[in-house]
Design a protein around this motif. Sequence first.
Motif, mmCIF file in Angstrom:
data_model
loop_
_atom_site.group_PDB
_atom_site.id
_atom_site.type_symbol
_atom_site.label_atom_id
_atom_site.label_comp_id
_atom_site.label_asym_id
_atom_site.label_seq_id
_atom_site.Cartn_x
_atom_site.Cartn_y
_atom_site.Cartn_z
ATOM 1 N N MET A 1 0.750 -1.195 0.001
ATOM 2 C CA MET A 1 0.208 0.110 0.053
ATOM 3 C C MET A 1 0.833 1.367 -0.059
ATOM 4 S SD MET A 1 -2.831 1.128 2.639
ATOM 5 C CE MET A 1 -3.322 2.870 2.818
ATOM 6 N N ILE A 2 0.590 2.096 -0.924
ATOM 7 C CA ILE A 2 1.206 3.556 -0.874
ATOM 8 C C ILE A 2 0.612 4.502 -0.145
ATOM 9 C CG2 ILE A 2 2.249 5.260 -2.531
ATOM 10 C CD1 ILE A 2 2.448 3.051 -4.726
ATOM 11 N N ASP A 3 1.392 5.253 0.710
ATOM 12 C CA ASP A 3 0.796 6.358 1.664
ATOM 13 C C ASP A 3 1.778 7.158 2.016
ATOM 14 O OD1 ASP A 3 2.158 5.079 3.730
ATOM 15 O OD2 ASP A 3 0.501 3.911 4.524
ATOM 16 N N LYS A 4 1.488 8.043 2.941
ATOM 17 C CA LYS A 4 2.401 9.205 3.118
ATOM 18 C C LYS A 4 3.757 8.830 3.593
ATOM 19 C CE LYS A 4 0.283 10.298 7.606
ATOM 20 N NZ LYS A 4 -0.454 11.346 8.609
ATOM 21 N N HIS A 5 3.707 7.584 4.155
ATOM 22 C CA HIS A 5 5.017 7.105 4.922
ATOM 23 C C HIS A 5 5.850 6.402 3.548
ATOM 24 C CE1 HIS A 5 3.249 7.884 8.818
ATOM 25 N NE2 HIS A 5 2.219 7.241 8.432
ATOM 26 N N SER A 6 5.379 6.421 2.490
ATOM 27 C CA SER A 6 6.123 5.842 1.332
ATOM 28 C C SER A 6 7.182 6.401 0.933
ATOM 29 C CB SER A 6 5.076 5.221 0.089
ATOM 30 O OG SER A 6 4.124 4.364 0.699
ATOM 31 N N ARG A 7 8.143 5.952 0.187
ATOM 32 C CA ARG A 7 9.423 6.210 -0.417
ATOM 33 C C ARG A 7 9.482 5.365 -1.724
ATOM 34 N NH1 ARG A 7 13.832 7.310 4.311
ATOM 35 N NH2 ARG A 7 12.383 8.460 5.870
ATOM 36 N N ILE A 8 9.068 6.080 -2.765
ATOM 37 C CA ILE A 8 9.073 5.164 -3.861
ATOM 38 C C ILE A 8 10.374 5.389 -4.826
ATOM 39 C CG2 ILE A 8 7.670 4.443 -5.817
ATOM 40 C CD1 ILE A 8 5.112 5.559 -4.475
ATOM 41 N N VAL A 67 16.704 -0.982 4.829
ATOM 42 C CA VAL A 67 17.802 -0.222 5.389
ATOM 43 C C VAL A 67 17.576 1.463 5.200
ATOM 44 C CG1 VAL A 67 20.348 0.286 5.773
ATOM 45 C CG2 VAL A 67 19.709 -2.014 5.756
ATOM 46 N N ALA A 68 17.595 1.699 3.948
ATOM 47 C CA ALA A 68 17.451 3.014 3.389
ATOM 48 C C ALA A 68 16.159 3.629 3.911
ATOM 49 C CB ALA A 68 17.763 3.288 1.933
ATOM 50 N N GLY A 69 15.104 2.921 4.076
ATOM 51 C CA GLY A 69 13.785 3.467 4.403
ATOM 52 C C GLY A 69 13.121 3.458 3.180
ATOM 53 N N LEU A 70 13.284 2.960 1.915
ATOM 54 C CA LEU A 70 12.605 2.925 0.564
ATOM 55 C C LEU A 70 11.499 1.847 0.789
ATOM 56 C CD1 LEU A 70 15.440 3.143 -2.000
ATOM 57 C CD2 LEU A 70 13.949 4.854 -1.302
ATOM 58 N N THR A 71 10.317 2.254 0.398
ATOM 59 C CA THR A 71 9.434 1.285 0.630
ATOM 60 C C THR A 71 8.918 0.381 -0.536
ATOM 61 O OG1 THR A 71 7.395 2.690 0.302
ATOM 62 C CG2 THR A 71 8.373 2.254 2.551
ATOM 63 N N HIS A 72 9.174 1.203 -1.686
ATOM 64 C CA HIS A 72 8.668 0.549 -3.006
ATOM 65 C C HIS A 72 9.792 0.844 -4.092
ATOM 66 C CE1 HIS A 72 4.803 1.132 -1.048
ATOM 67 N NE2 HIS A 72 4.456 0.241 -1.858
ATOM 68 N N ARG A 73 9.897 -0.040 -5.045
ATOM 69 C CA ARG A 73 11.013 0.214 -6.239
ATOM 70 C C ARG A 73 10.573 -0.275 -7.458
ATOM 71 N NH1 ARG A 73 17.007 -1.180 -4.383
ATOM 72 N NH2 ARG A 73 17.110 1.135 -4.366
ATOM 73 N N LEU A 74 10.524 0.672 -8.438
ATOM 74 C CA LEU A 74 10.221 0.125 -9.881
ATOM 75 C C LEU A 74 11.556 -0.634 -10.429
ATOM 76 C CD1 LEU A 74 8.125 0.657 -12.109
ATOM 77 C CD2 LEU A 74 9.573 2.446 -12.985
ATOM 78 N N LEU A 75 11.485 -1.869 -10.614
ATOM 79 C CA LEU A 75 12.600 -2.642 -11.242
ATOM 80 C C LEU A 75 12.392 -2.732 -12.684
ATOM 81 C CD1 LEU A 75 12.949 -5.544 -8.925
ATOM 82 C CD2 LEU A 75 14.314 -3.639 -8.848
ATOM 83 N N THR A 76 13.355 -2.339 -13.657
ATOM 84 C CA THR A 76 13.111 -2.329 -14.746
ATOM 85 C C THR A 76 14.067 -3.465 -15.712
ATOM 86 O OG1 THR A 76 15.068 -0.776 -15.483
ATOM 87 C CG2 THR A 76 12.810 0.166 -14.958
ATOM 88 N N VAL A 319 7.384 14.299 -4.756
ATOM 89 C CA VAL A 319 8.866 13.827 -5.354
ATOM 90 C C VAL A 319 8.967 12.257 -4.730
ATOM 91 C CG1 VAL A 319 11.143 13.771 -5.778
ATOM 92 C CG2 VAL A 319 10.075 16.071 -5.905
ATOM 93 N N THR A 320 8.764 12.507 -3.364
ATOM 94 C CA THR A 320 8.802 11.029 -2.516
ATOM 95 C C THR A 320 7.972 10.356 -2.792
ATOM 96 O OG1 THR A 320 10.057 12.542 -0.982
ATOM 97 C CG2 THR A 320 9.266 10.210 -0.155
ATOM 98 N N TRP A 321 6.707 10.456 -3.112
ATOM 99 C CA TRP A 321 5.720 9.195 -3.151
ATOM 100 C C TRP A 321 4.398 9.759 -3.942
ATOM 101 C CZ3 TRP A 321 0.554 9.139 -0.993
ATOM 102 C CH2 TRP A 321 0.160 10.251 -0.139
ATOM 103 N N LYS A 322 3.980 11.041 -3.826
ATOM 104 C CA LYS A 322 2.692 11.549 -4.434
ATOM 105 C C LYS A 322 2.801 11.578 -6.050
ATOM 106 C CE LYS A 322 0.931 14.586 -0.794
ATOM 107 N NZ LYS A 322 0.400 16.038 -0.484
ATOM 108 N N THR A 323 3.636 11.787 -6.681
ATOM 109 C CA THR A 323 3.732 11.965 -8.110
ATOM 110 C C THR A 323 3.597 10.403 -8.584
ATOM 111 O OG1 THR A 323 5.209 13.783 -8.206
ATOM 112 C CG2 THR A 323 5.042 12.435 -10.004
ATOM 113 N N ALA A 324 4.581 9.352 -8.167
ATOM 114 C CA ALA A 324 4.306 8.038 -8.567
ATOM 115 C C ALA A 324 2.974 7.611 -8.248
ATOM 116 C CB ALA A 324 5.645 7.337 -7.726
#
Length: 339
Positions: A1-8, A67-76, A319-324
Motif C-alpha cells: 500500500m502506498i501512503d504518506k509514509h512511502s518512499r518510491i 535499510v534506506a527506508g525505501l518502501t517501493h522500487r520500480l525494477l526495470t 517527489v518522494t511518493w505522491k507523483t508516483a
Amino acid sequence: MIDKHSRIDMHAHYYGGGLVDTLRARSTRPYLRTREDGVTVMVAMNGEFPFTEHYHDHRVGLAEMQVAGLTHRLLTFPGALGVDLLPAEEIASAISAYNDHLAQLGAETDGALIGLAGVPLDDMDIACAEVLRIRRDLGLPGIILPSNYFNSLEEAAMLAPLLEAANEYGCHIMLHPGLKVGQEPPPLPADFVQYRLSAIDLQSSAAQVALTVILSDMLEEYPNVSFQVVNLGGTLPFIFERIESIARHRNPDAPFPTDRLRRLWYDCASLGPRALEAAVKVLGADRIMLGSDYPIFKDDPYAHAVVPADLSEDEKAQVTWKTADALFKRLELLRQAAL
C-alpha cells in the motif's frame, strides 16, 4: 500500500528472472563471463563491469531498501544492456519469461517491487503482442524503451505500432539510454570516458529525447501513454531559457512550448539536491519522482537528494511518493477501462 509514509524509487534495474542463464550462454556482447580471478563480469556495449548479486538477486535489493527506508522500487528490464535488441527468435521467449517473473515478484512482495517490462524490439509484431500482454494480463505498469529511438521524429516513427499498442490499455514508458536494433555503439571518447559518456553525453541525450516527445504530436496521438525521461530530463531544466531565447529571436511567431515539458514524467536518479531544486522550479514537483539507478548507484535518493533540497514539505512529499502514486492510479484506471 502506498501512503504518506512511502518512499518510491522509480528508477532501478534488475538482471534476474532467468536473464543470468541467458547471458551466460552467450559469447558475444552482451554476455557474462568469469575471469581467471573468479570474478563474474558483464561484458556490455561499452566495456565490462563486475556482476554482483545486487544486479540479479531481488532479496539483496529488498534488504538494502529496508535499510534506506525505501518502501517501493520500480525494477526495470536492463534496457541499456541491449538484450531487447537481439534477434527475436533468440530472445523473445526469455523476455516473456522475465516479464512473468516481474509480475510474480510484485505478488510475492505485496507490491513493494514493481516491474517495468521489456519487449523484443527486433520483431514489432511480437513486441506489440507482448506490450498488450504486459498490461492486459500481467498488470505491470509498462515497459522500458531505448532512448535512441527518440532522437528524432523519423526514428520515433519506427515504434509507431508499438506506441499504438501501448496506448490501448494505458502504458508507462521509461525512455532510457540505449541503442536501436542494428545500431553499433559509438566510438569511445579519447579520454575521460566515464565522465564524457555517463554524465555529459547521457544528460544531453535525455534532453534530446524529451525535446522529440514534446515537439511532436506523440502526446496527442498516444494520450494513454505516460513518458518518463530519466535524470530530470537531462540538461533541459538548465538550458530551457536559452531555448526560449532562440525561439523568441529566431522564430518569434512560434514560441518554445515550455509548458509541454510538464506533460512528461521525470526521475532524479543519480542526481542531487541542487539539480532537484532547479528541476522542480521548471518541471513541477508533481512531475518528478525519486530514482536511484540501483544497482549502478547505491545512494539512497531520499536522503541524498530530497532531504537536503531547498523545497517545501509538500514538494518533497510530491517527489518522494505522491507523483508516483498518482501515476500508478492513472495507469490502473486506464487499464480497467480497457478490459
